[in-house]
Design a protein around this motif. Structure first.
Motif, PDB file in Angstrom:
ATOM      1  N   THR A  77      -8.989 -26.102  15.103  1.00  0.00           N
ATOM      2  CA  THR A  77      -7.604 -25.684  15.242  1.00  0.00           C
ATOM      3  C   THR A  77      -7.274 -24.694  14.134  1.00  0.00           C
ATOM      4  OG1 THR A  77      -5.328 -26.488  15.461  1.00  0.00           O
ATOM      5  CG2 THR A  77      -6.704 -27.570  13.818  1.00  0.00           C
ATOM      6  N   MET A  78      -6.350 -23.797  14.403  1.00  0.00           N
ATOM      7  CA  MET A  78      -5.965 -22.785  13.425  1.00  0.00           C
ATOM      8  C   MET A  78      -4.795 -23.289  12.600  1.00  0.00           C
ATOM      9  SD  MET A  78      -7.109 -19.688  12.791  1.00  0.00           S
ATOM     10  CE  MET A  78      -6.664 -18.526  11.492  1.00  0.00           C
ATOM     11  N   SER A  79      -4.887 -23.132  11.300  1.00  0.00           N
ATOM     12  CA  SER A  79      -3.773 -23.486  10.436  1.00  0.00           C
ATOM     13  C   SER A  79      -2.581 -22.576  10.729  1.00  0.00           C
ATOM     14  CB  SER A  79      -4.182 -23.347   8.964  1.00  0.00           C
ATOM     15  OG  SER A  79      -3.067 -23.500   8.121  1.00  0.00           O
ATOM     16  N   VAL A  80      -1.413 -23.182  10.843  1.00  0.00           N
ATOM     17  CA  VAL A  80      -0.183 -22.424  11.100  1.00  0.00           C
ATOM     18  C   VAL A  80       0.669 -22.455   9.838  1.00  0.00           C
ATOM     19  CG1 VAL A  80       1.902 -22.237  12.514  1.00  0.00           C
ATOM     20  CG2 VAL A  80      -0.253 -23.002  13.547  1.00  0.00           C
ATOM     21  N   SER A  81       1.012 -21.286   9.336  1.00  0.00           N
ATOM     22  CA  SER A  81       1.780 -21.178   8.101  1.00  0.00           C
ATOM     23  C   SER A  81       3.274 -21.240   8.368  1.00  0.00           C
ATOM     24  CB  SER A  81       1.458 -19.857   7.386  1.00  0.00           C
ATOM     25  OG  SER A  81       0.101 -19.806   6.998  1.00  0.00           O
ATOM     26  N   ALA A  82       4.015 -21.677   7.363  1.00  0.00           N
ATOM     27  CA  ALA A  82       5.470 -21.557   7.365  1.00  0.00           C
ATOM     28  C   ALA A  82       5.837 -20.249   6.674  1.00  0.00           C
ATOM     29  CB  ALA A  82       6.100 -22.733   6.633  1.00  0.00           C
ATOM     30  N   THR A  83       6.889 -19.609   7.132  1.00  0.00           N
ATOM     31  CA  THR A  83       7.320 -18.355   6.517  1.00  0.00           C
ATOM     32  C   THR A  83       8.831 -18.227   6.545  1.00  0.00           C
ATOM     33  OG1 THR A  83       7.108 -15.937   6.560  1.00  0.00           O
ATOM     34  CG2 THR A  83       7.127 -17.055   8.684  1.00  0.00           C
ATOM     35  N   THR A  84       9.349 -17.489   5.570  1.00  0.00           N
ATOM     36  CA  THR A  84      10.786 -17.247   5.516  1.00  0.00           C
ATOM     37  C   THR A  84      11.176 -15.956   6.226  1.00  0.00           C
ATOM     38  OG1 THR A  84      10.531 -16.127   3.366  1.00  0.00           O
ATOM     39  CG2 THR A  84      11.040 -18.486   3.335  1.00  0.00           C
ATOM     40  N   ARG A  85      10.208 -15.192   6.717  1.00  0.00           N
ATOM     41  CA  ARG A  85      10.563 -13.947   7.413  1.00  0.00           C
ATOM     42  C   ARG A  85      11.031 -14.262   8.828  1.00  0.00           C
ATOM     43  NH1 ARG A  85       7.277 -12.456  11.406  1.00  0.00           N
ATOM     44  NH2 ARG A  85       5.008 -12.588  11.275  1.00  0.00           N
ATOM     45  N   GLN A  86      11.722 -13.318   9.412  1.00  0.00           N
ATOM     46  CA  GLN A  86      12.221 -13.478  10.771  1.00  0.00           C
ATOM     47  C   GLN A  86      11.076 -13.367  11.781  1.00  0.00           C
ATOM     48  OE1 GLN A  86      15.529 -14.158  11.723  1.00  0.00           O
ATOM     49  NE2 GLN A  86      15.636 -14.566   9.511  1.00  0.00           N
ATOM     50  N   SER A 121      14.128 -21.293   6.636  1.00  0.00           N
ATOM     51  CA  SER A 121      14.992 -20.552   5.736  1.00  0.00           C
ATOM     52  C   SER A 121      14.421 -20.604   4.318  1.00  0.00           C
ATOM     53  CB  SER A 121      16.400 -21.153   5.744  1.00  0.00           C
ATOM     54  OG  SER A 121      16.379 -22.448   5.160  1.00  0.00           O
ATOM     55  N   LYS A 122      14.950 -19.763   3.442  1.00  0.00           N
ATOM     56  CA  LYS A 122      14.501 -19.791   2.047  1.00  0.00           C
ATOM     57  C   LYS A 122      14.840 -21.115   1.382  1.00  0.00           C
ATOM     58  CE  LYS A 122      14.421 -14.799   1.231  1.00  0.00           C
ATOM     59  NZ  LYS A 122      14.891 -13.661   0.399  1.00  0.00           N
ATOM     60  N   ASP A 123      15.983 -21.683   1.742  1.00  0.00           N
ATOM     61  CA  ASP A 123      16.355 -22.994   1.190  1.00  0.00           C
ATOM     62  C   ASP A 123      15.385 -24.075   1.662  1.00  0.00           C
ATOM     63  OD1 ASP A 123      18.477 -21.945  -0.204  1.00  0.00           O
ATOM     64  OD2 ASP A 123      19.987 -22.517   1.288  1.00  0.00           O
ATOM     65  N   GLN A 124      15.022 -24.032   2.935  1.00  0.00           N
ATOM     66  CA  GLN A 124      14.055 -25.003   3.460  1.00  0.00           C
ATOM     67  C   GLN A 124      12.705 -24.848   2.766  1.00  0.00           C
ATOM     68  OE1 GLN A 124      14.600 -23.804   7.656  1.00  0.00           O
ATOM     69  NE2 GLN A 124      14.998 -25.957   8.123  1.00  0.00           N
ATOM     70  N   PHE A 125      12.300 -23.601   2.557  1.00  0.00           N
ATOM     71  CA  PHE A 125      11.012 -23.345   1.913  1.00  0.00           C
ATOM     72  C   PHE A 125      11.024 -23.886   0.492  1.00  0.00           C
ATOM     73  CE2 PHE A 125       7.422 -21.098   0.208  1.00  0.00           C
ATOM     74  CZ  PHE A 125       6.584 -20.855   1.284  1.00  0.00           C
ATOM     75  N   SER A 126      12.102 -23.646  -0.223  1.00  0.00           N
ATOM     76  CA  SER A 126      12.226 -24.136  -1.601  1.00  0.00           C
ATOM     77  C   SER A 126      12.168 -25.661  -1.638  1.00  0.00           C
ATOM     78  CB  SER A 126      13.533 -23.641  -2.226  1.00  0.00           C
ATOM     79  OG  SER A 126      13.535 -22.235  -2.347  1.00  0.00           O
ATOM     80  N   PHE A 147       5.831  -9.682  -0.919  1.00  0.00           N
ATOM     81  CA  PHE A 147       7.007  -8.807  -0.924  1.00  0.00           C
ATOM     82  C   PHE A 147       8.275  -9.678  -0.989  1.00  0.00           C
ATOM     83  CE2 PHE A 147       3.667  -6.309   1.236  1.00  0.00           C
ATOM     84  CZ  PHE A 147       3.518  -5.333   0.269  1.00  0.00           C
ATOM     85  N   ASP A 148       9.155  -9.610   0.017  1.00  0.00           N
ATOM     86  CA  ASP A 148      10.413 -10.359  -0.044  1.00  0.00           C
ATOM     87  C   ASP A 148      10.364 -11.674   0.724  1.00  0.00           C
ATOM     88  OD1 ASP A 148      11.659  -8.403  -1.601  1.00  0.00           O
ATOM     89  OD2 ASP A 148      12.249  -7.258   0.176  1.00  0.00           O
ATOM     90  N   ASN A 149       9.203 -12.030   1.233  1.00  0.00           N
ATOM     91  CA  ASN A 149       9.086 -13.254   2.036  1.00  0.00           C
ATOM     92  C   ASN A 149       8.087 -14.224   1.428  1.00  0.00           C
ATOM     93  OD1 ASN A 149      10.872 -12.500   4.297  1.00  0.00           O
ATOM     94  ND2 ASN A 149       9.336 -10.916   4.668  1.00  0.00           N
ATOM     95  N   HIS A 150       8.210 -15.480   1.820  1.00  0.00           N
ATOM     96  CA  HIS A 150       7.302 -16.522   1.354  1.00  0.00           C
ATOM     97  C   HIS A 150       6.478 -17.051   2.526  1.00  0.00           C
ATOM     98  CE1 HIS A 150      10.286 -16.453  -1.888  1.00  0.00           C
ATOM     99  NE2 HIS A 150       9.365 -17.004  -2.657  1.00  0.00           N
ATOM    100  N   TYR A 151       5.248 -17.415   2.209  1.00  0.00           N
ATOM    101  CA  TYR A 151       4.343 -17.995   3.197  1.00  0.00           C
ATOM    102  C   TYR A 151       3.680 -19.218   2.571  1.00  0.00           C
ATOM    103  CZ  TYR A 151       4.728 -13.449   5.546  1.00  0.00           C
ATOM    104  OH  TYR A 151       5.198 -12.321   6.166  1.00  0.00           O
TER     105      TYR A 151
END
Length: 221
Positions: free
Chosen positions: A47-56, A71-76, A91-95
């Motif tokens: 199975t492929m790992s699926v990342s979380a991201t804050t980008r749209q 969201s950024k709050d959820q990621f934090s 850049f401006d997003n988190h993964y």
């Protein structure tokens, strides 16, 4: 004795193993994506790992398949709760790689493939070294790497130049990996990756069925 429809008792026991975390890293254009797709197509136990991201989400991307969009709050909050195996800002997003679905897959004996760079691989090693197998894919030469980037026809000359410059830094990390494959021929490279994975699956600590099986042998079972 067994046939295709009726696996032997030993085959059933062998299915009780802990899965692998398989990292495939390479400079852009070295064939990592092609190898990953073919690995997945050839083995339904992966199975492929699926990342979380804050980008749209982009058009066509599916929640839970391409990414988990948060969201950024959820990621934090996920960082605070140690819900990630690894994470980074691009850049401006988190993964980040959520811990729970990976752990569930490993417990079920499924192997998880990670398409991440050397920095992500370092974090995974700190989080779960016993489950991790790191494979680095090298091009046969830099000319082939640039040719593959141009053949894809996805990037401008400026972008290709940036990718080529970045590739030198990425390649310099090759010695941090467990295995290194030169992808001169994709069929041979795929065969090599599959051999590595099969060998790692056979490690004693990952075959949880062996302890009870050996005990039964000794007890005359």
């Amino acid at each position: 004795m067994s046939n295709d429809n009726h696996p032997s008792e030993i085959d059933q026991l062998k299915s009780n193993r802990r899965g692998l975390m398989v990292v495939l890293s390479s400079p852009s254009g070295a064939g990592k994506t092609t190898l990953t797709r073919r690995l997945m197509a050839a083995d339904d136990n992966m199975t492929m790992s699926v990342s979380a991201t804050t980008r749209q989400a982009r058009p066509g991307e599916v929640e839970g398949h391409d990414y988990y969009f948060v969201s950024k709050d959820q990621f934090s909050a996920m960082i605070e709760n140690e819900d990630f195996l690894e994470y980074a800002r691009v850049f401006d997003n988190h993964y980040g790689t959520p811990r729970a679905p990976v752990e569930q897959a490993l417990t079920e004996g499924r192997d998880v493939i990670f398409d991440i760079d050397w920095q992500g691989a370092q974090q995974l090693e700190q989080a779960a070294v016993e489950d991790l197998v790191k494979i680095f894919i090298l091009p046969p030469n830099m000319r082939a790497l640039e040719s593959r980037l141009r053949t894809r026809a996805q990037d401008s000359d400026e972008t290709i130049a940036k990718r080529m410059s970045k590739s030198e830094s990425e390649i310099s990390r090759w010695s941090e990996y467990d295995y290194v494959i030169v992808n001169e021929d994709v069929d041979k490279a795929l065969s090599d990756v599959q051999a590595i994975i099969q060998s790692e699956r056979m490690r004693r600590r990952r075959q949880m069925w062996l302890g009870p099986f050996v005990k039964a042998l000794i007890d005359g079972g």
